[in-house]
Scaffold this active site. Structure first.
Site, PDB file in Angstrom:
ATOM      1  N   GLU A  28       8.741  -3.643  11.545  1.00 23.34           N
ATOM      2  CA  GLU A  28       7.296  -3.470  11.680  1.00 23.34           C
ATOM      3  C   GLU A  28       6.877  -3.326  13.143  1.00 23.34           C
ATOM      4  OE1 GLU A  28       4.899  -2.808   9.659  1.00 23.34           O
ATOM      5  OE2 GLU A  28       6.219  -2.843   7.919  1.00 23.34           O
TER       6      GLU A  28
ATOM      7  N   CYS B  28      -1.419  11.438   1.326  1.00 27.85           N
ATOM      8  CA  CYS B  28      -2.828  11.492   1.749  1.00 27.85           C
ATOM      9  C   CYS B  28      -2.876  11.706   3.260  1.00 27.85           C
ATOM     10  CB  CYS B  28      -3.543  10.205   1.326  1.00 27.85           C
ATOM     11  SG  CYS B  28      -5.323  10.363   1.393  1.00 27.85           S
TER      12      CYS B  28
ATOM     13  N   CYS C  68      -3.442  16.675  -2.340  1.00 23.03           N
ATOM     14  CA  CYS C  68      -4.137  16.136  -3.520  1.00 23.03           C
ATOM     15  C   CYS C  68      -3.518  16.631  -4.827  1.00 23.03           C
ATOM     16  CB  CYS C  68      -5.610  16.531  -3.473  1.00 23.03           C
ATOM     17  SG  CYS C  68      -6.432  15.876  -2.026  1.00 23.03           S
TER      18      CYS C  68
ATOM     19  N   CYS D 236      -0.880  14.336  -5.818  1.00 24.36           N
ATOM     20  CA  CYS D 236      -1.170  12.911  -5.576  1.00 24.36           C
ATOM     21  C   CYS D 236      -1.314  12.158  -6.908  1.00 24.36           C
ATOM     22  CB  CYS D 236      -2.463  12.774  -4.770  1.00 24.36           C
ATOM     23  SG  CYS D 236      -2.900  11.045  -4.513  1.00 24.36           S
TER      24      CYS D 236
ATOM     25  N   CYS E  53      -9.660   9.428  -7.659  1.00 20.73           N
ATOM     26  CA  CYS E  53     -10.098   9.521  -6.257  1.00 20.73           C
ATOM     27  C   CYS E  53     -11.470  10.201  -6.098  1.00 20.73           C
ATOM     28  CB  CYS E  53      -9.050  10.291  -5.453  1.00 20.73           C
ATOM     29  SG  CYS E  53      -9.538  10.556  -3.744  1.00 20.73           S
TER      30      CYS E  53
HETATM   31  S1  SF4 Z   1      -6.421  12.760  -4.201  1.00 18.07           S
HETATM   32 FE1  SF4 Z   1      -7.475  11.351  -2.846  1.00 18.07          FE
HETATM   33  S2  SF4 Z   1      -5.954   9.804  -2.370  1.00 18.07           S
HETATM   34 FE2  SF4 Z   1      -4.859  11.546  -3.201  1.00 18.07          FE
HETATM   35  S3  SF4 Z   1      -4.278  12.769  -1.427  1.00 18.07           S
HETATM   36 FE3  SF4 Z   1      -6.225  13.556  -2.149  1.00 18.07          FE
HETATM   37  S4  SF4 Z   1      -7.759  12.481  -0.938  1.00 18.07           S
HETATM   38 FE4  SF4 Z   1      -5.840  11.337  -0.761  1.00 18.07          FE
END
Ligand code: SF4
Length: 369
Positions: A44, A200, A207, A210, A216
């Protein structure tokens, strides 16, 4: 713009989606294969301000040389700094060393597992304490660092300046609310950090792949470019510095240790001076001569500029000039005023902990032979 209020069932779904994705796509990194809080702590600290790919070989070498808190606490600081050379931000290495000494003394060399004690160690802030303890011992501790900060801002639809106190407390509250009440907090924290760093992304979040997309609000509003608000551009201060390249008859170089008040405290460097306000080369030379003679209490002749390099340190952009220089009457002399100095042979120069820019100058000098 209102913040998204997450219901308990949405939070459950978020955890499930994040951990399922992480189990399939999370990167296999060396510090993720251990639950040893000491090893996680080292990773870390190294990962602060440094890329994963750069950290891996440093982490492995460091743990090989210092496998336990005790071995780190009992090692000379110079040796620790040497293992750090190239990672930058040397304060981190000094704090690591002093924290290890404190653990050795106050906790019998066993890395503590209560938040208060860990958080009170040098160099360990709220994020780092939470990361170490949630990853190593699965304690229910929230974490917010650069990647989760961006991810959580988007999951909350938080369009504020994230440095504001109110924005920070919304982020930390959310970070806590996403954690399961019983077990699995370390897993959830790791999964969300990984989504923040791999999916993200700041500029072009992925997205479409994602796992959190159905939940989201920022994906729904299409405001990914606006959330989080871009940080104000860093403003740099330009500096000019000079190092003096001085060797004796045996071709040993005069090196000095940077004092506690300096940028690279504890590391070795060539004699270095600020020459930012010198307007001509003539002024630079006379200024260097004067600064050296005052600090090192020894007469010097400043020769020509041999090399120059540009580098940036925190908010400074530095032009570093290397001057050849010659000392008068220094045979066998090893003390120079109040400076901590030593004559270092060329083979030793590869071994001692040099600050990054001195290392570059030394690499350049070697190529001239
Ligand atoms: S859907 Fe939302 S959380 Fe996922 S990458 Fe896109 S902005 Fe980020």
């Amino acid at each position: 713009m209102t913040l998204k209020a997450w219901t308990p069932s949405e939070l459950r779904s978020l955890r499930k989606r994040a951990t399922a994705w992480y189990d399939s796509f999370g990167r296999d990194l060396p510090w993720r294969r251990t639950r040893d809080p000491y090893a996680i702590w080292i990773s870390e600290i190294m990962l602060q301000q440094t890329q994963v790919a750069t950290v891996i070989p440093y982490y492995e070498r460091f743990l090989k040389s210092f496998p336990t808190v005790g071995s780190l606490a009992n090692a000379p600081l110079d040796q620790v700094l040497q293992h750090w050379a190239g990672l930058g931000y040397y304060r981190r290495a000094r704090q690591l060393h002093s924290a290890a000494q404190r653990i050795e003394k106050e906790c019998a060399g066993i890395f503590p597992t209560d938040w208060q004690t860990v958080h009170a160690l040098p160099g360990i802030g709220r994020y780092t304490a939470g990361a170490i303890l949630s990853f190593a011992t699965d304690q229910r501790l929230p974490i917010v660092e650069a990647n989760t900060q961006r991810l959580y801002a988007r999951l909350l639809h938080l369009d504020d300046d994230l440095s504001m106190q109110s924005a920070q407390s919304a982020l930390w509250q959310f970070a806590e609310s996403v954690l399961p009440t019983r077990h699995g907090s370390g897993h959830v924290n790791q999964a969300l950090m990984e989504i923040g760093s791999q999916i993200c992304l700041p500029k072009e979040p992925a997205c479409l792949i994602c796992p959190l997309r159905p939940l989201c609000p920022t994906f729904k509003s299409g405001l990914q470019a606006r959330i989080p608000r871009p940080k104000q551009k860093k403003s740099y201060t330009d500096l000019q510095e000079a190092v003096l390249l001085i060797h004796d008859r045996e071709h040993r170089w005069l090196m000095r240790r940077s004092s506690e008040r300096e940028r690279w405290a504890g590391l070795w460097d060539f004699p270095r001076f600020d020459i930012t306000h010198c307007e001509s080369e003539l002024l630079v030379r006379s200024n260097l001569k004067q600064q050296f003679e005052n600090a090192y209490e020894c007469a010097i002749e400043i020769g020509e500029v041999m090399h120059q390099l540009k580098h940036a340190v925190t908010r400074y952009r530095i032009l570093l000039l290397s001057f050849r220089a010659h000392l008068y009457g220094t045979r066998k002399r090893s003390r120079f005023g109040k400076m901590e100095t030593q004559w270092v042979s060329e083979s030793q120069l590869d071994q001692i902990a040099l600050c990054a820019s001195a290392k570059k100058v030394w690499q350049w000098l070697k190529r001239q032979h």
